[in-house]
Design a protein around this motif. Structure first.
Motif, PDB file in Angstrom:
ATOM      1  N   LEU A 124      -8.130   6.300  -3.968  1.00 54.70           N
ATOM      2  CA  LEU A 124      -7.257   6.364  -5.241  1.00 54.70           C
ATOM      3  C   LEU A 124      -5.921   6.690  -4.643  1.00 54.70           C
ATOM      4  O   LEU A 124      -4.955   5.991  -5.295  1.00 54.70           O
ATOM      5  N   SER A 169      -4.864   3.242  -3.648  1.00 53.74           N
ATOM      6  CA  SER A 169      -4.695   2.183  -4.612  1.00 53.74           C
ATOM      7  C   SER A 169      -3.240   2.439  -5.332  1.00 53.74           C
ATOM      8  O   SER A 169      -2.877   1.565  -5.723  1.00 53.74           O
ATOM      9  N   ASN A 170      -2.919   3.742  -5.618  1.00 51.11           N
ATOM     10  CA  ASN A 170      -1.775   4.117  -6.192  1.00 51.11           C
ATOM     11  C   ASN A 170      -0.746   3.431  -5.136  1.00 51.11           C
ATOM     12  O   ASN A 170       0.405   3.002  -5.804  1.00 51.11           O
ATOM     13  N   SER A 216     -13.454   8.778  -2.161  1.00 50.65           N
ATOM     14  CA  SER A 216     -13.050   8.193  -3.530  1.00 50.65           C
ATOM     15  C   SER A 216     -11.443   8.778  -3.816  1.00 50.65           C
ATOM     16  O   SER A 216     -10.906   7.734  -4.042  1.00 50.65           O
ATOM     17  N   ASN A 217     -11.277   9.847  -3.366  1.00 50.90           N
ATOM     18  CA  ASN A 217      -9.903  10.439  -3.515  1.00 50.90           C
ATOM     19  C   ASN A 217      -8.874   9.558  -2.579  1.00 50.90           C
ATOM     20  O   ASN A 217      -7.662   9.196  -3.082  1.00 50.90           O
TER      21      ASN A 217
END
Length: 117
Positions: free
Chosen positions: A20, A23-24, A16-17
């Protein structure tokens, strides 16, 4: 919670990290001077998974700044969209694999309890 399930849960968090961070990077792909981050999942103590995040130092293309008349250059983002797509696919696959492991553990425990009970 068993050690195996704890390891899978830590892997879910790590993937998940990683998603993220990627995605950033994609969200800031058009931001001038943005330096993309890279998330690496590494093994921590007891077989758990931990995310290590570092900023990439790759240089980005320099282009003439259209807002200035002095011919100065500005640096674009160094985000590589193709690379981010690969990272996101790998993160999704890793997340799904660990979720299936937790589901299998849950189903096995349920079957054992039904057999005993």
């Amino acid at each position: 919670m068993s050690m195996t399930v704890q390891n899978n849960v830590s892997a879910l968090q790590a993937f998940s990290n990683q998603m993220l961070v990627s995605s950033n990077n994609v969200a800031n792909a058009l931001s001038d001077e943005f330096k993309a981050d890279r998330a690496y999942n590494v093994e921590a103590k007891n077989g758990q998974v931990q995310t290590s995040i570092s900023e990439t130092q790759d240089s980005a293309p320099l282009v003439k700044d259209p807002l200035k008349n002095d011919g100065s250059l500005k640096e674009l983002s160094n985000t590589n969209i193709e690379e981010e797509m690969v990272v996101q696919i790998q993160s999704q696959n890793g997340f799904e694999a660990n979720a299936k492991m937790i589901q299998a553990e849950d189903e096995t425990t349920g079957i054992l309890l039904d057999t005993i009970g």
